[in-house]
Write a protein that holds these residues in place. Structure first.
Motif, PDB file in Angstrom:
ATOM      1  N   GLU A  99     -25.666  80.279 -43.832  1.00  0.00           N
ATOM      2  CA  GLU A  99     -24.502  81.060 -44.243  1.00  0.00           C
ATOM      3  C   GLU A  99     -23.196  80.330 -43.966  1.00  0.00           C
ATOM      4  OE1 GLU A  99     -23.933  84.767 -42.115  1.00  0.00           O
ATOM      5  OE2 GLU A  99     -25.013  83.927 -40.404  1.00  0.00           O
ATOM      6  N   ALA A 100     -23.232  79.258 -43.174  1.00  0.00           N
ATOM      7  CA  ALA A 100     -22.030  78.463 -42.885  1.00  0.00           C
ATOM      8  C   ALA A 100     -21.816  77.352 -43.916  1.00  0.00           C
ATOM      9  CB  ALA A 100     -22.132  77.857 -41.489  1.00  0.00           C
ATOM     10  N   SER A 101     -22.579  77.358 -44.996  1.00  0.00           N
ATOM     11  CA  SER A 101     -22.454  76.323 -46.023  1.00  0.00           C
ATOM     12  C   SER A 101     -21.073  76.349 -46.652  1.00  0.00           C
ATOM     13  CB  SER A 101     -23.522  76.512 -47.101  1.00  0.00           C
ATOM     14  OG  SER A 101     -24.808  76.237 -46.570  1.00  0.00           O
ATOM     15  N   ASP A 102     -20.607  75.177 -47.052  1.00  0.00           N
ATOM     16  CA  ASP A 102     -19.271  74.991 -47.619  1.00  0.00           C
ATOM     17  C   ASP A 102     -19.435  74.201 -48.912  1.00  0.00           C
ATOM     18  OD1 ASP A 102     -16.568  74.743 -48.021  1.00  0.00           O
ATOM     19  OD2 ASP A 102     -16.255  73.277 -46.419  1.00  0.00           O
ATOM     20  N   CYS A 103     -19.688  74.904 -50.020  1.00  0.00           N
ATOM     21  CA  CYS A 103     -20.018  74.191 -51.257  1.00  0.00           C
ATOM     22  C   CYS A 103     -19.750  75.033 -52.503  1.00  0.00           C
ATOM     23  CB  CYS A 103     -21.487  73.772 -51.240  1.00  0.00           C
ATOM     24  SG  CYS A 103     -22.656  75.136 -51.075  1.00  0.00           S
ATOM     25  N   ARG A 104     -19.607  74.325 -53.617  1.00  0.00           N
ATOM     26  CA  ARG A 104     -19.597  74.964 -54.926  1.00  0.00           C
ATOM     27  C   ARG A 104     -21.059  75.138 -55.337  1.00  0.00           C
ATOM     28  NH1 ARG A 104     -16.400  70.867 -54.809  1.00  0.00           N
ATOM     29  NH2 ARG A 104     -17.644  69.566 -56.172  1.00  0.00           N
ATOM     30  N   VAL A 105     -21.385  76.252 -55.945  1.00  0.00           N
ATOM     31  CA  VAL A 105     -22.768  76.578 -56.297  1.00  0.00           C
ATOM     32  C   VAL A 105     -22.899  76.673 -57.811  1.00  0.00           C
ATOM     33  CG1 VAL A 105     -24.592  78.313 -56.088  1.00  0.00           C
ATOM     34  CG2 VAL A 105     -23.111  77.822 -54.122  1.00  0.00           C
ATOM     35  N   HIS A 106     -23.899  75.973 -58.362  1.00  0.00           N
ATOM     36  CA  HIS A 106     -24.217  76.025 -59.792  1.00  0.00           C
ATOM     37  C   HIS A 106     -25.728  76.194 -59.914  1.00  0.00           C
ATOM     38  CE1 HIS A 106     -20.223  74.329 -60.645  1.00  0.00           C
ATOM     39  NE2 HIS A 106     -20.479  73.519 -59.639  1.00  0.00           N
ATOM     40  N   LEU A 107     -26.159  77.305 -60.479  1.00  0.00           N
ATOM     41  CA  LEU A 107     -27.578  77.574 -60.695  1.00  0.00           C
ATOM     42  C   LEU A 107     -27.789  77.846 -62.171  1.00  0.00           C
ATOM     43  CD1 LEU A 107     -28.082  80.188 -57.832  1.00  0.00           C
ATOM     44  CD2 LEU A 107     -28.536  77.745 -57.700  1.00  0.00           C
ATOM     45  N   SER A 108     -28.859  77.272 -62.733  1.00  0.00           N
ATOM     46  CA  SER A 108     -29.135  77.563 -64.145  1.00  0.00           C
ATOM     47  C   SER A 108     -30.617  77.395 -64.447  1.00  0.00           C
ATOM     48  CB  SER A 108     -28.316  76.646 -65.062  1.00  0.00           C
ATOM     49  OG  SER A 108     -28.684  75.307 -64.872  1.00  0.00           O
ATOM     50  N   THR A 109     -31.076  78.173 -65.420  1.00  0.00           N
ATOM     51  CA  THR A 109     -32.437  78.070 -65.916  1.00  0.00           C
ATOM     52  C   THR A 109     -32.418  78.328 -67.417  1.00  0.00           C
ATOM     53  OG1 THR A 109     -34.718  78.895 -65.715  1.00  0.00           O
ATOM     54  CG2 THR A 109     -32.956  80.501 -65.395  1.00  0.00           C
ATOM     55  N   LEU A 110     -33.292  77.665 -68.139  1.00  0.00           N
ATOM     56  CA  LEU A 110     -33.397  77.928 -69.569  1.00  0.00           C
ATOM     57  C   LEU A 110     -34.275  79.142 -69.827  1.00  0.00           C
ATOM     58  CD1 LEU A 110     -33.780  74.309 -70.986  1.00  0.00           C
ATOM     59  CD2 LEU A 110     -31.763  75.772 -71.045  1.00  0.00           C
ATOM     60  N   ARG A 111     -35.424  79.200 -69.112  1.00  0.00           N
ATOM     61  CA  ARG A 111     -36.346  80.328 -69.253  1.00  0.00           C
ATOM     62  C   ARG A 111     -36.840  80.740 -67.879  1.00  0.00           C
ATOM     63  NH1 ARG A 111     -40.216  77.551 -73.325  1.00  0.00           N
ATOM     64  NH2 ARG A 111     -38.682  76.926 -74.848  1.00  0.00           N
ATOM     65  N   GLY A 112     -36.297  81.800 -67.365  1.00  0.00           N
ATOM     66  CA  GLY A 112     -36.693  82.291 -66.054  1.00  0.00           C
ATOM     67  C   GLY A 112     -35.597  83.162 -65.473  1.00  0.00           C
ATOM     68  N   ASN A 113     -35.913  83.838 -64.410  1.00  0.00           N
ATOM     69  CA  ASN A 113     -34.956  84.724 -63.755  1.00  0.00           C
ATOM     70  C   ASN A 113     -34.205  83.983 -62.662  1.00  0.00           C
ATOM     71  OD1 ASN A 113     -35.723  87.008 -65.266  1.00  0.00           O
ATOM     72  ND2 ASN A 113     -37.477  87.326 -63.910  1.00  0.00           N
ATOM     73  N   LEU A 114     -32.998  84.476 -62.371  1.00  0.00           N
ATOM     74  CA  LEU A 114     -32.175  83.974 -61.275  1.00  0.00           C
ATOM     75  C   LEU A 114     -32.011  85.072 -60.247  1.00  0.00           C
ATOM     76  CD1 LEU A 114     -29.241  82.243 -63.180  1.00  0.00           C
ATOM     77  CD2 LEU A 114     -30.964  81.106 -61.814  1.00  0.00           C
ATOM     78  N   GLU A 115     -32.201  84.743 -58.979  1.00  0.00           N
ATOM     79  CA  GLU A 115     -31.966  85.706 -57.909  1.00  0.00           C
ATOM     80  C   GLU A 115     -31.119  85.030 -56.843  1.00  0.00           C
ATOM     81  OE1 GLU A 115     -34.462  87.512 -54.301  1.00  0.00           O
ATOM     82  OE2 GLU A 115     -35.327  87.935 -56.274  1.00  0.00           O
ATOM     83  N   VAL A 116     -29.917  85.537 -56.634  1.00  0.00           N
ATOM     84  CA  VAL A 116     -29.014  85.019 -55.617  1.00  0.00           C
ATOM     85  C   VAL A 116     -28.811  86.117 -54.587  1.00  0.00           C
ATOM     86  CG1 VAL A 116     -26.729  84.065 -55.144  1.00  0.00           C
ATOM     87  CG2 VAL A 116     -27.893  83.519 -57.294  1.00  0.00           C
ATOM     88  N   ALA A 117     -29.326  85.886 -53.376  1.00  0.00           N
ATOM     89  CA  ALA A 117     -29.290  86.912 -52.336  1.00  0.00           C
ATOM     90  C   ALA A 117     -28.250  86.570 -51.271  1.00  0.00           C
ATOM     91  CB  ALA A 117     -30.670  87.069 -51.723  1.00  0.00           C
ATOM     92  N   LEU A 118     -27.064  86.162 -51.717  1.00  0.00           N
ATOM     93  CA  LEU A 118     -25.951  85.915 -50.812  1.00  0.00           C
ATOM     94  C   LEU A 118     -24.653  86.051 -51.579  1.00  0.00           C
ATOM     95  CD1 LEU A 118     -24.907  82.575 -51.180  1.00  0.00           C
ATOM     96  CD2 LEU A 118     -27.241  82.402 -50.423  1.00  0.00           C
ATOM     97  N   PRO A 119     -23.580  86.424 -50.873  1.00  0.00           N
ATOM     98  CA  PRO A 119     -22.305  86.634 -51.571  1.00  0.00           C
ATOM     99  C   PRO A 119     -21.620  85.304 -51.895  1.00  0.00           C
ATOM    100  CG  PRO A 119     -22.046  87.060 -49.225  1.00  0.00           C
ATOM    101  CD  PRO A 119     -23.500  86.773 -49.452  1.00  0.00           C
ATOM    102  N   LEU A 120     -21.158  85.169 -53.133  1.00  0.00           N
ATOM    103  CA  LEU A 120     -20.441  83.974 -53.572  1.00  0.00           C
ATOM    104  C   LEU A 120     -19.007  84.360 -53.930  1.00  0.00           C
ATOM    105  CD1 LEU A 120     -23.069  82.392 -56.001  1.00  0.00           C
ATOM    106  CD2 LEU A 120     -22.586  81.703 -53.644  1.00  0.00           C
TER     107      LEU A 120
END
Length: 171
Positions: free
Chosen positions: A111-132
């Motif tokens: 949770e102390a990470s310090d970064c820009r986040v980019h997630l992508s998929t062509l076919r599949g689900n995305l689950e992000v379980a943290l506040p951005l």
């Protein structure tokens, strides 16, 4: 240290410095190592890194990739066919790139990470379980930021699901 094999498993532990591993067929396990650079190329077989610190450049053509308690300023994982599981033991503040053509990606970060986040998929689900911060989301892509955004976390899958979670500090 340099290891090459055409057929057979590779087990390496307690290495300091640089490590280069190339395997045509067989599982690869690397544990408890402080590495300036790890270069790993696996054509067929599972890859497992446990308690490895350093710059990591990993390519896998076929097989699952398990990274447990890994850390370093630079992590690059490219997988063609297989699931990728990543547990980063230190906050992300450098460059982390995880790509798979066909397989799911599960990534756990501090949770102390310090970064820009980019997630992508062509076919599949995305689950992000943290506040951005500044989160932008659609069905196949999520972007946002943790902390001030010093580093980058770039995760993509051609065909497969993506999961991004906070690391379980009690594990």
């Amino acid at each position: 240290c340099r290891v090459q094999t055409l057929s057979g498993n590779v087990n390496v532990s307690a290495v300091d410095g640089s490590l280069e591993v190339s395997a045509a067929s067989g599982d690869i396990q690397i544990a408890s190592s402080q590495l300036a650079l790890l270069t790993l190329d696996s054509r067929s077989g599972n890859v497992s890194l446990s308690e490895v610190h350093g710059a990591i450049n990993l390519r896998s053509a076929s097989g699952d990739v398990h990274l447990r308690q890994v850390s370093g300023k630079s992590l690059a994982v490219e997988a063609v066919s297989g699931d990728v599981f990543v547990d980063l033991s230190q906050p992300v503040d450098g460059s982390v790139s995880i790509r798979t053509v066909n397989g799911l990606v599960s990534c756990e970060i501090s949770e102390a990470s310090d970064c820009r986040v980019h997630l992508s998929t062509l076919r599949g689900n995305l689950e992000v379980a943290l506040p951005l911060k500044d989160e932008v989301r659609d069905s196949k892509r999520v972007t946002g930021q943790l902390g001030s955004g010093t580093g980058t976390l770039d995760v993509s899958a051609g065909i497969g699901e993506l999961f991004l979670r906070l690391r379980d500090s009690t594990a």
